[in-house]
Design a protein around this motif. Structure first.
Motif, short mmCIF file in Angstrom:
data_model
loop_
_atom_site.label_atom_id
_atom_site.label_comp_id
_atom_site.label_asym_id
_atom_site.label_seq_id
_atom_site.Cartn_x
_atom_site.Cartn_y
_atom_site.Cartn_z
N ILE A 84 80.21 86.66 -1.16
CA ILE A 84 80.63 86.26 0.18
C ILE A 84 80.63 84.74 0.24
O ILE A 84 79.59 84.09 0.12
N ALA A 85 81.82 84.19 0.41
CA ALA A 85 82.00 82.73 0.47
C ALA A 85 82.10 82.28 1.92
O ALA A 85 82.21 83.09 2.85
N LYS A 86 82.09 80.97 2.12
CA LYS A 86 82.40 80.37 3.41
C LYS A 86 83.86 79.94 3.40
O LYS A 86 84.37 79.46 2.38
N THR A 87 84.54 80.10 4.52
CA THR A 87 85.91 79.62 4.63
C THR A 87 86.18 79.14 6.05
O THR A 87 85.28 79.16 6.90
N VAL A 88 87.41 78.73 6.30
CA VAL A 88 87.80 78.11 7.57
C VAL A 88 88.75 79.03 8.32
O VAL A 88 89.71 79.55 7.74
N SER A 89 88.50 79.24 9.59
CA SER A 89 89.34 80.14 10.39
C SER A 89 89.79 79.44 11.67
O SER A 89 89.01 78.75 12.33
N TYR A 90 91.08 79.65 11.99
CA TYR A 90 91.64 79.15 13.26
C TYR A 90 92.83 80.03 13.61
O TYR A 90 93.75 80.19 12.80
N LEU A 91 92.81 80.61 14.82
CA LEU A 91 93.86 81.54 15.24
C LEU A 91 94.11 82.57 14.15
O LEU A 91 93.18 83.16 13.63
N ASN A 92 95.41 82.79 13.77
CA ASN A 92 95.69 83.80 12.74
C ASN A 92 96.25 83.17 11.47
O ASN A 92 96.98 83.80 10.73
N TYR A 93 95.86 81.91 11.19
CA TYR A 93 96.37 81.21 10.01
C TYR A 93 95.69 81.66 8.72
O TYR A 93 96.19 81.39 7.62
N LEU A 94 94.54 82.30 8.82
CA LEU A 94 93.81 82.77 7.65
C LEU A 94 94.12 84.25 7.43
O LEU A 94 94.13 85.04 8.37
N THR A 95 94.36 84.62 6.18
CA THR A 95 94.65 86.01 5.85
C THR A 95 93.36 86.80 5.67
O THR A 95 92.49 86.37 4.91
N PRO A 96 93.20 87.95 6.32
CA PRO A 96 92.00 88.76 6.11
C PRO A 96 91.95 89.31 4.69
O PRO A 96 92.95 89.34 3.97
N SER A 97 90.76 89.76 4.27
CA SER A 97 90.64 90.44 2.98
C SER A 97 91.49 91.70 3.01
O SER A 97 91.64 92.35 4.05
N LYS A 98 92.05 92.05 1.84
CA LYS A 98 92.85 93.27 1.75
C LYS A 98 91.95 94.48 1.91
O LYS A 98 90.81 94.49 1.48
N GLU A 99 92.50 95.50 2.55
CA GLU A 99 91.75 96.74 2.75
C GLU A 99 92.62 97.93 2.35
O GLU A 99 93.78 98.02 2.75
N GLU A 100 92.06 98.81 1.53
CA GLU A 100 92.80 100.02 1.14
C GLU A 100 92.65 101.07 2.24
O GLU A 100 91.54 101.42 2.64
#
Length: 365
Positions: free
Chosen positions: A182-198
């Motif tokens: 689990i890393a740290k990342t940056v989020s704002y509105l919907n510019y970040l892509t969620p992790s893929k989910e099967e």
């Protein structure tokens, strides 16, 4: 002065257009990467920022004199390996970089994370084939916006999964995803892509979608380019064909012409073309993730009303909008809008595309 660790994996994504479904075993550079990095840097912030980047093709060559850049050493500056990514990541950590921005895919994210863990936020410019991890921006432009918002303290720092798959198994159609941390990342509105989910699909839903497509949409005198994903492949299964659920396949009416087509196979097609796609579960990507064989020049040959989107209702519930990253920002804009998604026999749901092509409302400050 903000210190930004900046790294480019020039090999990432090189297997996309040729249908290789990964780049871990390739030693060729991705010809699309320079353009994507340039798109990021065109909007990237400059004031009060120092970019710390490796010499050569892992960073140095992309910057002009308008950026404040500090060069660091890696082992190779012409033909790079994951060892160079690890060396650079150790230096980013030693120099107390505020954030690491990288161009690559899941393998690059894994290598960086193996060194820095969750000590430094990671932000990915998507240039790989498979990007299941949750640290990637939707597009290079979105990555620049996220970095700017981070610098201005307007973004959130969130946890994100670092995921990757076994590429050999992936090419055989076996989908095995492993969580590496689990890393740290940056989020704002919907510019970040969620992790893929099967998403496990309901067979009754798949039957209804496939039957409706075959009964009412399929024409005998037109070409159909079928994208990747088990939802799309269910139609081919109904037509009597078993193909790899990760491949791009082409039929002429009901007849299978090409299985596992690459970019150049698709460019050679003539006549009326239809494109059959399903969004990736939770991420919502239609184009640009796992189907790079369907590149910009192919898409330009297809009318917008000939893009047919199918999805089970359970998958669509995990998606807030449809994401598009063809590799050509102007084409992405033309493809924006609202699409009808087939979710059953004669059933449609309307869903809009994500606004991931916004221009930063400043002059790179």
């Amino acid at each position: 002065m903000h210190k930004i660790g900046f790294l480019v994996n020039p090999v990432a994504g090189s297997g996309g257009k040729i249908g290789h479904k990964g780049s871990d075993d390739l030693a060729i550079n991705n010809p699309d990467t320079p353009q994507k990095v340039a798109r990021f840097l065109k909007l990237a912030p400059k004031d009060n920022i120092k970019y710390i980047t490796p010499k050569g093709i892992m960073g140095e060559i992309y910057f002009d004199n308008s950026f404040n850049v500090k060069l660091i050493d890696v082992k190779n500056i012409e033909r790079t390996t994951r060892e160079d990514t690890i060396i650079a990541s150790k230096t980013f950590l030693e120099l107390n970089c505020d954030i690491i921005v990288f161009a690559g895919g899941d393998g690059t994210a894994r290598d960086i994370y193996s060194v820095v863990g969750n000590k430094i936020p990671l932000l990915g410019i998507p240039t790989g084939v498979k990007m299941h991890s949750g640290v990637f921006a939707n597009t290079p432009e979105a990555a620049a916006i996220l970095l700017l918002k981070y610098i201005n303290n307007e973004a959130s720092i969130i946890d994100a999964e670092i995921l990757d798959i076994d590429e050999d198994e992936y090419r055989k159609g076996r989908y095995n995803v492993k969580l590496y941390g689990i890393a740290k990342t940056v989020s704002y509105l919907n510019y970040l892509t969620p992790s893929k989910e099967e998403i496990k699909s309901n067979e009754e839903e798949l039957d209804a979608i496939a039957d409706y497509f075959i009964d009412t949409i399929l024409k005998d005198n037109e070409y159909y380019v079928f994208g990747s994903g088990s939802t799309v492949k269910y139609i081919l299964k109904k037509l009597g064909y078993e193909t790899n659920f990760l491949s791009i396949d082409v039929t002429y009416g009901r007849k299978l012409l090409i299985s596992s087509a690459n970019y150049y196979d698709l460019l050679n097609l003539t006549g009326e073309l239809n494109l059959v796609l399903t969004p990736i579960g939770k991420q919502g990507f239609l184009l640009g993730r796992g189907n790079q064989e369907i590149g910009p020049e192919v898409i330009r040959k297809i009318k917008k009303d000939k893009i047919i989107i199918i999805s089970t209702k359970s998958k669509l519930k995990t998606i807030d909008c449809l994401r598009i990253d063809t590799g050509d920002s102007e084409l992405d804009k033309k493809l924006q809008g609202v699409y009808k998604v087939i979710v059953g026999y004669g059933e449609y749901v309307a869903i809009k595309t994500c606004d991931n092509t916004s221009v930063v409302d400043n002059d790179n400050t």
